[in-house]
Design a protein around this motif. Sequence first.
Motif, short mmCIF file in Angstrom:
data_model
loop_
_atom_site.label_atom_id
_atom_site.label_comp_id
_atom_site.label_asym_id
_atom_site.label_seq_id
_atom_site.Cartn_x
_atom_site.Cartn_y
_atom_site.Cartn_z
N GLU A 95 0.85 -1.19 0.00
CA GLU A 95 0.00 0.00 0.00
C GLU A 95 0.88 1.24 0.00
OE1 GLU A 95 -3.52 2.23 2.64
OE2 GLU A 95 -2.73 0.28 3.27
N GLN A 155 -0.10 -5.36 3.45
CA GLN A 155 -1.34 -4.80 4.00
C GLN A 155 -2.53 -5.41 3.26
OE1 GLN A 155 -2.92 -3.59 6.22
NE2 GLN A 155 -3.90 -1.63 5.89
N MET A 214 -5.91 -4.99 1.14
CA MET A 214 -6.37 -3.99 0.19
C MET A 214 -7.78 -3.54 0.54
SD MET A 214 -8.49 -3.21 -2.55
CE MET A 214 -9.06 -4.74 -3.27
N SER A 255 -4.96 5.99 -1.06
CA SER A 255 -4.02 4.87 -1.14
C SER A 255 -4.14 4.17 -2.47
CB SER A 255 -4.28 3.87 0.00
OG SER A 255 -3.89 4.39 1.25
N PHE A 291 -2.81 0.36 -4.42
CA PHE A 291 -2.43 -1.00 -4.04
C PHE A 291 -1.84 -1.75 -5.23
CE2 PHE A 291 -5.50 0.40 -0.96
CZ PHE A 291 -5.05 -0.13 0.23
N SER A 294 -8.25 6.84 1.89
CA SER A 294 -7.78 6.19 3.12
C SER A 294 -7.65 7.13 4.31
CB SER A 294 -6.43 5.53 2.86
OG SER A 294 -5.51 6.45 2.31
N PRO A 352 -5.23 2.26 7.05
CA PRO A 352 -4.20 1.23 7.23
C PRO A 352 -4.26 0.58 8.62
CG PRO A 352 -3.26 3.14 6.16
CD PRO A 352 -4.63 3.53 6.60
#
Length: 261
Positions: free
Chosen positions: A132, A156, A158, A175, A177, A185, A201
């Motif tokens: 991320e 992380q 998604m 964010s 991915f 985010s 996150p």
Amino acid sequence: MTTRTLNVLVWGENRHEQAEPHVAEIYPDGMHNAIRRGVEARLGERAKVATATLDDPEHGLTEEVLARTDVLTWWGHAAHGEVADEVVERVHRHVLSGMGLVVLHSGHWSKIFTKLMGTTCTLRWRSDNDRELVWTVNPAHPIARGVPHPIEIPAQEMYGEQFDIPTPDELIFISSFSGGEVFRSGCTFLRGNGKIFYFSPGDQDYPVYHHPDVLQVIANGVEWAAGDPDRRALPTLLRYDRDDFFNGQGYRGAMHNKDAG
């Protein structure tokens, strides 16, 4: 930035850590304590940080505790339904009265966040060890202070669009991915007299709450969300006479006697 000591309460569901050995290995004393240490290290004497969990009496969110809390951070996932409705109502009232709320990761589906947003708060997701990148889109915002552009999180879960939330009052981070998805985010919202920051996150399967930049964002969010404890009150419906700009008459609505305020 506040100049007084903030009372911060880090709330964690604390179920994955007890039931799943790999999560316990990452967070041996719980995600809530990892977050607590991160906020303490970054705010120092500017904050007094305590923790509470789902299994505490009244989930650790009594009227007395909430009344002295400036900012509540919230992480939940597996047991949203176990949070008592009367506790949700209590937290909701305190947020509208001016208590700050920082909602983390899968807290997007908590009872308190969905109640405050008024939407499903559903999203697209994949738990597949994604990288991320958290991009700052509002670098002047105090929550972005001291944060690199982008934050890189090597592993992380998604989260992707569509994220069914109201249009944020402020968008601070987006964010991207490994699969090409993007996600809002880092968002802020105003509800009543309270300020809310959502930051995505932080899946339990990855050591995200040991990441220094993630912890910096959370600490910044705590400082931003803090209200004025001397002005802690629910918004109130008041009747005003003509030319009386300052002194409402205590009218609370059509279902109440006008003299009962």
